[in-house]
Write a protein that holds these residues in place. Structure first.
Motif, PDB file in Angstrom:
ATOM      1  N   GLU A  98       0.828  -1.210   0.000  1.00  0.00           N
ATOM      2  CA  GLU A  98       0.000   0.000   0.000  1.00  0.00           C
ATOM      3  C   GLU A  98       0.859   1.256   0.000  1.00  0.00           C
ATOM      4  OE1 GLU A  98      -3.307   0.805  -0.086  1.00  0.00           O
ATOM      5  OE2 GLU A  98      -3.742  -1.273  -0.576  1.00  0.00           O
ATOM      6  N   LYS A  99       1.897   1.273   0.829  1.00  0.00           N
ATOM      7  CA  LYS A  99       2.787   2.431   0.890  1.00  0.00           C
ATOM      8  C   LYS A  99       3.466   2.651  -0.459  1.00  0.00           C
ATOM      9  CE  LYS A  99       3.858   2.399   5.812  1.00  0.00           C
ATOM     10  NZ  LYS A  99       4.879   2.141   6.840  1.00  0.00           N
ATOM     11  N   TYR A 100       3.908   1.569  -1.089  1.00  0.00           N
ATOM     12  CA  TYR A 100       4.571   1.676  -2.386  1.00  0.00           C
ATOM     13  C   TYR A 100       3.621   2.257  -3.428  1.00  0.00           C
ATOM     14  CZ  TYR A 100       7.050   0.527  -6.633  1.00  0.00           C
ATOM     15  OH  TYR A 100       7.661   0.616  -7.852  1.00  0.00           O
ATOM     16  N   LEU A 101       2.413   1.702  -3.487  1.00  0.00           N
ATOM     17  CA  LEU A 101       1.445   2.163  -4.490  1.00  0.00           C
ATOM     18  C   LEU A 101       1.054   3.619  -4.273  1.00  0.00           C
ATOM     19  CD1 LEU A 101      -0.828  -0.994  -4.805  1.00  0.00           C
ATOM     20  CD2 LEU A 101       0.857  -0.152  -6.450  1.00  0.00           C
ATOM     21  N   ARG A 102       0.989   4.042  -3.023  1.00  0.00           N
ATOM     22  CA  ARG A 102       0.615   5.434  -2.740  1.00  0.00           C
ATOM     23  C   ARG A 102       1.730   6.416  -3.060  1.00  0.00           C
ATOM     24  NH1 ARG A 102      -2.991   4.716   2.754  1.00  0.00           N
ATOM     25  NH2 ARG A 102      -4.618   3.532   1.712  1.00  0.00           N
ATOM     26  N   THR A 103       2.976   5.967  -3.000  1.00  0.00           N
ATOM     27  CA  THR A 103       4.094   6.867  -3.282  1.00  0.00           C
ATOM     28  C   THR A 103       4.552   6.812  -4.735  1.00  0.00           C
ATOM     29  OG1 THR A 103       5.701   5.217  -2.551  1.00  0.00           O
ATOM     30  CG2 THR A 103       4.942   6.824  -0.916  1.00  0.00           C
ATOM     31  N   LEU A 140      -0.334   3.626 -15.044  1.00  0.00           N
ATOM     32  CA  LEU A 140      -0.250   2.429 -15.880  1.00  0.00           C
ATOM     33  C   LEU A 140      -1.536   1.610 -15.805  1.00  0.00           C
ATOM     34  CD1 LEU A 140       3.386   1.221 -15.202  1.00  0.00           C
ATOM     35  CD2 LEU A 140       2.431   1.889 -17.402  1.00  0.00           C
ATOM     36  N   ILE A 141      -2.034   1.423 -14.592  1.00  0.00           N
ATOM     37  CA  ILE A 141      -3.254   0.622 -14.418  1.00  0.00           C
ATOM     38  C   ILE A 141      -4.448   1.305 -15.076  1.00  0.00           C
ATOM     39  CG2 ILE A 141      -4.896  -0.257 -12.708  1.00  0.00           C
ATOM     40  CD1 ILE A 141      -2.441  -0.693 -10.858  1.00  0.00           C
ATOM     41  N   SER A 142      -4.602   2.602 -14.868  1.00  0.00           N
ATOM     42  CA  SER A 142      -5.744   3.299 -15.470  1.00  0.00           C
ATOM     43  C   SER A 142      -5.607   3.323 -16.989  1.00  0.00           C
ATOM     44  CB  SER A 142      -5.899   4.710 -14.907  1.00  0.00           C
ATOM     45  OG  SER A 142      -4.777   5.492 -15.212  1.00  0.00           O
ATOM     46  N   GLY A 143      -4.385   3.465 -17.509  1.00  0.00           N
ATOM     47  CA  GLY A 143      -4.178   3.429 -18.952  1.00  0.00           C
ATOM     48  C   GLY A 143      -4.543   2.084 -19.541  1.00  0.00           C
ATOM     49  N   PHE A 144      -4.175   1.015 -18.841  1.00  0.00           N
ATOM     50  CA  PHE A 144      -4.522  -0.331 -19.313  1.00  0.00           C
ATOM     51  C   PHE A 144      -6.032  -0.524 -19.364  1.00  0.00           C
ATOM     52  CE2 PHE A 144      -5.765  -4.644 -17.996  1.00  0.00           C
ATOM     53  CZ  PHE A 144      -5.435  -5.319 -19.165  1.00  0.00           C
ATOM     54  N   PHE A 145      -6.735  -0.148 -18.295  1.00  0.00           N
ATOM     55  CA  PHE A 145      -8.183  -0.337 -18.283  1.00  0.00           C
ATOM     56  C   PHE A 145      -8.887   0.554 -19.309  1.00  0.00           C
ATOM     57  CE2 PHE A 145      -7.437  -2.351 -14.130  1.00  0.00           C
ATOM     58  CZ  PHE A 145      -8.122  -3.532 -14.374  1.00  0.00           C
ATOM     59  N   ARG A 146      -8.366   1.751 -19.528  1.00  0.00           N
ATOM     60  CA  ARG A 146      -8.919   2.628 -20.560  1.00  0.00           C
ATOM     61  C   ARG A 146      -8.770   1.972 -21.944  1.00  0.00           C
ATOM     62  NH1 ARG A 146      -7.196   6.976 -18.432  1.00  0.00           N
ATOM     63  NH2 ARG A 146      -5.125   6.859 -19.311  1.00  0.00           N
ATOM     64  N   TRP A 197      -1.212  -5.144 -24.735  1.00  0.00           N
ATOM     65  CA  TRP A 197      -1.248  -3.702 -24.462  1.00  0.00           C
ATOM     66  C   TRP A 197       0.157  -3.087 -24.506  1.00  0.00           C
ATOM     67  CZ3 TRP A 197      -0.092  -0.998 -19.607  1.00  0.00           C
ATOM     68  CH2 TRP A 197      -0.400   0.355 -19.668  1.00  0.00           C
ATOM     69  N   PHE A 198       1.126  -3.757 -23.844  1.00  0.00           N
ATOM     70  CA  PHE A 198       2.485  -3.233 -23.847  1.00  0.00           C
ATOM     71  C   PHE A 198       3.079  -3.232 -25.245  1.00  0.00           C
ATOM     72  CE2 PHE A 198       2.590  -3.747 -19.182  1.00  0.00           C
ATOM     73  CZ  PHE A 198       3.148  -2.530 -18.857  1.00  0.00           C
ATOM     74  N   CYS A 199       2.795  -4.296 -26.022  1.00  0.00           N
ATOM     75  CA  CYS A 199       3.321  -4.354 -27.393  1.00  0.00           C
ATOM     76  C   CYS A 199       2.728  -3.226 -28.238  1.00  0.00           C
ATOM     77  CB  CYS A 199       3.020  -5.697 -28.032  1.00  0.00           C
ATOM     78  SG  CYS A 199       4.047  -7.013 -27.380  1.00  0.00           S
TER      79      CYS A 199
END
Length: 84
Positions: free
Chosen positions: A41-46, A53-59, A78-80
């Motif tokens: 959680e600390k890592y994801l928040r910082t 990246l996650i929002s771009g993938f879902f979009r 998606w990455f390709c």
């Protein structure tokens, strides 16, 4: 060797063995899992780039209507597309 009451699972894996860990080991494992979740959680928040990246993938998935059940092939596609 099959576990008591667990038996073999699909793919030849052994089922759960509730008596494999002592109570002290179970408590240690529980504490480790809690500390790992807190660290994640600390890592994801910082690191806001992970959120981007996650929002771009879902979009992308919504826009292209990709409906695969497995996430890994979708992520590689998606990455390709993003890189190439």
């Amino acid at each position: 060797m099959a576990t008591p009451g667990g038996g073999l699972l699909e793919g030849g894996l052994l089922g759960p063995d509730p008596g494999a860990l002592s109570p002290a080991q179970l408590e240690q494992l529980r504490n480790f899992k809690i500390q790992t979740r807190i660290a994640n959680e600390k890592y994801l928040r910082t690191h806001k780039e992970v959120d981007l990246l996650i929002s771009g993938f879902f979009r992308w998935r919504t826009r292209t209507r990709q409906q695969a059940l497995h996430l890994c092939p979708l992520l590689s596609l998606w990455f390709c597309e993003s890189i190439c």
